[in-house]
Design a protein around this motif. Structure first.
Motif, PDB file in Angstrom:
ATOM      1  N   MET A   1      53.905  36.962  46.961  1.00 48.92           N
ATOM      2  CA  MET A   1      52.546  36.553  46.692  1.00 48.92           C
ATOM      3  C   MET A   1      52.549  35.093  46.246  1.00 48.92           C
ATOM      4  SD  MET A   1      49.839  37.982  43.851  1.00 48.92           S
ATOM      5  CE  MET A   1      49.630  39.549  44.592  1.00 48.92           C
ATOM      6  N   ARG A   2      51.600  34.331  46.709  1.00 51.44           N
ATOM      7  CA  ARG A   2      51.504  32.933  46.324  1.00 51.44           C
ATOM      8  C   ARG A   2      51.064  32.815  44.871  1.00 51.44           C
ATOM      9  NH1 ARG A   2      48.616  29.395  50.779  1.00 51.44           N
ATOM     10  NH2 ARG A   2      49.420  27.820  49.376  1.00 51.44           N
ATOM     11  N   THR A   3      51.523  31.787  44.211  1.00 50.23           N
ATOM     12  CA  THR A   3      51.219  31.567  42.799  1.00 50.23           C
ATOM     13  C   THR A   3      49.719  31.498  42.549  1.00 50.23           C
ATOM     14  OG1 THR A   3      53.293  30.376  42.511  1.00 50.23           O
ATOM     15  CG2 THR A   3      51.622  30.034  40.836  1.00 50.23           C
ATOM     16  N   ARG A   4      48.984  30.896  43.443  1.00 49.59           N
ATOM     17  CA  ARG A   4      47.553  30.720  43.215  1.00 49.59           C
ATOM     18  C   ARG A   4      46.795  32.055  43.183  1.00 49.59           C
ATOM     19  NH1 ARG A   4      44.566  27.650  47.987  1.00 49.59           N
ATOM     20  NH2 ARG A   4      45.600  25.975  46.910  1.00 49.59           N
ATOM     21  N   TYR A   5      47.361  33.107  43.757  1.00 54.30           N
ATOM     22  CA  TYR A   5      46.680  34.403  43.777  1.00 54.30           C
ATOM     23  C   TYR A   5      47.120  35.334  42.656  1.00 54.30           C
ATOM     24  CZ  TYR A   5      45.402  32.782  48.411  1.00 54.30           C
ATOM     25  OH  TYR A   5      44.922  32.033  49.450  1.00 54.30           O
ATOM     26  N   LYS A   6      48.115  34.959  41.895  1.00 49.99           N
ATOM     27  CA  LYS A   6      48.624  35.832  40.841  1.00 49.99           C
ATOM     28  C   LYS A   6      47.685  35.825  39.636  1.00 49.99           C
ATOM     29  CE  LYS A   6      53.504  35.853  41.888  1.00 49.99           C
ATOM     30  NZ  LYS A   6      54.855  35.688  41.370  1.00 49.99           N
ATOM     31  N   THR A   7      47.582  36.994  39.022  1.00 47.47           N
ATOM     32  CA  THR A   7      46.791  37.151  37.809  1.00 47.47           C
ATOM     33  C   THR A   7      47.742  37.370  36.639  1.00 47.47           C
ATOM     34  OG1 THR A   7      46.635  39.541  38.038  1.00 47.47           O
ATOM     35  CG2 THR A   7      44.927  38.232  39.142  1.00 47.47           C
ATOM     36  N   TYR A   8      47.175  37.465  35.438  1.00 49.60           N
ATOM     37  CA  TYR A   8      48.015  37.742  34.264  1.00 49.60           C
ATOM     38  C   TYR A   8      48.721  39.082  34.402  1.00 49.60           C
ATOM     39  CZ  TYR A   8      45.992  33.754  31.887  1.00 49.60           C
ATOM     40  OH  TYR A   8      45.616  32.488  31.544  1.00 49.60           O
ATOM     41  N   ALA A   9      48.076  40.042  35.023  1.00 49.80           N
ATOM     42  CA  ALA A   9      48.679  41.361  35.224  1.00 49.80           C
ATOM     43  C   ALA A   9      49.925  41.264  36.104  1.00 49.80           C
ATOM     44  CB  ALA A   9      47.668  42.312  35.851  1.00 49.80           C
ATOM     45  N   ASP A  10      49.921  40.356  37.057  1.00 50.43           N
ATOM     46  CA  ASP A  10      51.094  40.161  37.914  1.00 50.43           C
ATOM     47  C   ASP A  10      52.290  39.638  37.126  1.00 50.43           C
ATOM     48  OD1 ASP A  10      49.861  40.999  40.321  1.00 50.43           O
ATOM     49  OD2 ASP A  10      48.901  39.032  40.499  1.00 50.43           O
ATOM     50  N   TYR A  11      52.013  38.965  36.031  1.00 50.71           N
ATOM     51  CA  TYR A  11      53.079  38.471  35.170  1.00 50.71           C
ATOM     52  C   TYR A  11      53.417  39.447  34.043  1.00 50.71           C
ATOM     53  CZ  TYR A  11      52.376  33.992  37.472  1.00 50.71           C
ATOM     54  OH  TYR A  11      52.271  32.995  38.401  1.00 50.71           O
ATOM     55  N   GLY A  12      52.734  40.591  34.007  1.00 47.38           N
ATOM     56  CA  GLY A  12      53.003  41.601  32.991  1.00 47.38           C
ATOM     57  C   GLY A  12      52.275  41.359  31.686  1.00 47.38           C
ATOM     58  N   ASP A  76      42.104  25.282  41.747  1.00 53.55           N
ATOM     59  CA  ASP A  76      42.687  26.617  41.874  1.00 53.55           C
ATOM     60  C   ASP A  76      44.174  26.621  41.533  1.00 53.55           C
ATOM     61  OD1 ASP A  76      40.245  27.573  42.709  1.00 53.55           O
ATOM     62  OD2 ASP A  76      40.772  27.569  44.843  1.00 53.55           O
ATOM     63  N   ASP A  77      44.893  25.655  42.065  1.00 49.95           N
ATOM     64  CA  ASP A  77      46.328  25.575  41.802  1.00 49.95           C
ATOM     65  C   ASP A  77      46.611  25.234  40.342  1.00 49.95           C
ATOM     66  OD1 ASP A  77      47.115  26.230  44.394  1.00 49.95           O
ATOM     67  OD2 ASP A  77      46.907  24.160  45.054  1.00 49.95           O
ATOM     68  N   PHE A  78      45.807  24.355  39.763  1.00 53.61           N
ATOM     69  CA  PHE A  78      45.977  23.985  38.354  1.00 53.61           C
ATOM     70  C   PHE A  78      45.895  25.224  37.462  1.00 53.61           C
ATOM     71  CE2 PHE A  78      44.005  22.981  34.273  1.00 53.61           C
ATOM     72  CZ  PHE A  78      44.919  22.074  33.755  1.00 53.61           C
ATOM     73  N   TYR A  79      44.850  26.030  37.657  1.00 53.06           N
ATOM     74  CA  TYR A  79      44.687  27.222  36.817  1.00 53.06           C
ATOM     75  C   TYR A  79      45.749  28.272  37.123  1.00 53.06           C
ATOM     76  CZ  TYR A  79      40.464  25.368  34.783  1.00 53.06           C
ATOM     77  OH  TYR A  79      39.590  24.588  34.082  1.00 53.06           O
ATOM     78  N   ALA A  80      46.219  28.337  38.347  1.00 50.23           N
ATOM     79  CA  ALA A  80      47.290  29.277  38.690  1.00 50.23           C
ATOM     80  C   ALA A  80      48.568  28.916  37.939  1.00 50.23           C
ATOM     81  CB  ALA A  80      47.535  29.265  40.193  1.00 50.23           C
ATOM     82  N   TYR A  81      48.910  27.648  37.918  1.00 50.04           N
ATOM     83  CA  TYR A  81      50.115  27.226  37.201  1.00 50.04           C
ATOM     84  C   TYR A  81      49.925  27.290  35.689  1.00 50.04           C
ATOM     85  CZ  TYR A  81      52.615  26.099  41.405  1.00 50.04           C
ATOM     86  OH  TYR A  81      53.273  26.209  42.605  1.00 50.04           O
ATOM     87  N   ARG A  82      48.703  27.147  35.237  1.00 44.84           N
ATOM     88  CA  ARG A  82      48.431  27.334  33.803  1.00 44.84           C
ATOM     89  C   ARG A  82      48.667  28.795  33.413  1.00 44.84           C
ATOM     90  NH1 ARG A  82      42.786  25.835  30.727  1.00 44.84           N
ATOM     91  NH2 ARG A  82      42.846  27.734  29.522  1.00 44.84           N
ATOM     92  N   ARG A  83      48.232  29.738  34.262  1.00 41.77           N
ATOM     93  CA  ARG A  83      48.487  31.161  33.996  1.00 41.77           C
ATOM     94  C   ARG A  83      49.980  31.437  33.972  1.00 41.77           C
ATOM     95  NH1 ARG A  83      44.101  31.758  37.564  1.00 41.77           N
ATOM     96  NH2 ARG A  83      45.471  32.109  39.336  1.00 41.77           N
ATOM     97  N   LYS A  84      50.696  30.884  34.935  1.00 38.73           N
ATOM     98  CA  LYS A  84      52.143  31.081  35.007  1.00 38.73           C
ATOM     99  C   LYS A  84      52.825  30.520  33.758  1.00 38.73           C
ATOM    100  CE  LYS A  84      56.086  30.087  38.004  1.00 38.73           C
ATOM    101  NZ  LYS A  84      56.516  29.448  39.241  1.00 38.73           N
TER     102      LYS A  84
END
Length: 101
Positions: A1-12, A76-84
């Motif tokens: 899955m691409r980083t931009r589509y991941k949610t907090y749940a995907d990171y546990g 979108d990418d900024f917030y995705a990497y912030r979540r990561k």
């Protein structure tokens, strides 16, 4: 899955963990800010300074742009990497035993 589509749940992470982590980062000590920066460098190379500023100040993408920050990514990418980065900070703090419930 691409980083931009991941949610907090995907990171546990739970939503409550995300809120606690963001609050903790905004009140972080100098030593914890170094950990935050290290996690930002690891999770978002190239965006680390913008991500670090956002996490420690609570400013969003558009606010950082208005402040004159050059961000080499879209919103979108900024917030995705912030979540990561927030997920990595949470995991790292628990690993070090710095997380107090």
């Amino acid at each position: 899955m691409r980083t931009r589509y991941k949610t907090y749940a995907d990171y546990g992470m739970l939503k409550s963990d995300e809120e606690k982590t963001r609050e903790r980062c905004m009140k972080a000590s100098a030593e914890e800010r170094l950990i935050i920066l290290q996690c930002a460098i690891s999770a978002a190379p190239g965006l680390e300074i913008a991500i670090y500023d956002s996490i420690t100040s609570g400013a969003g993408y558009r606010t950082l742009l208005r402040m004159g920050r050059q961000i080499p990514a879209g919103e979108d990418d900024f917030y995705a990497y912030r979540r990561k980065t927030l997920a990595e900070i949470s995991r790292y703090m628990r690993l070090l035993g710095r997380w107090k419930e």
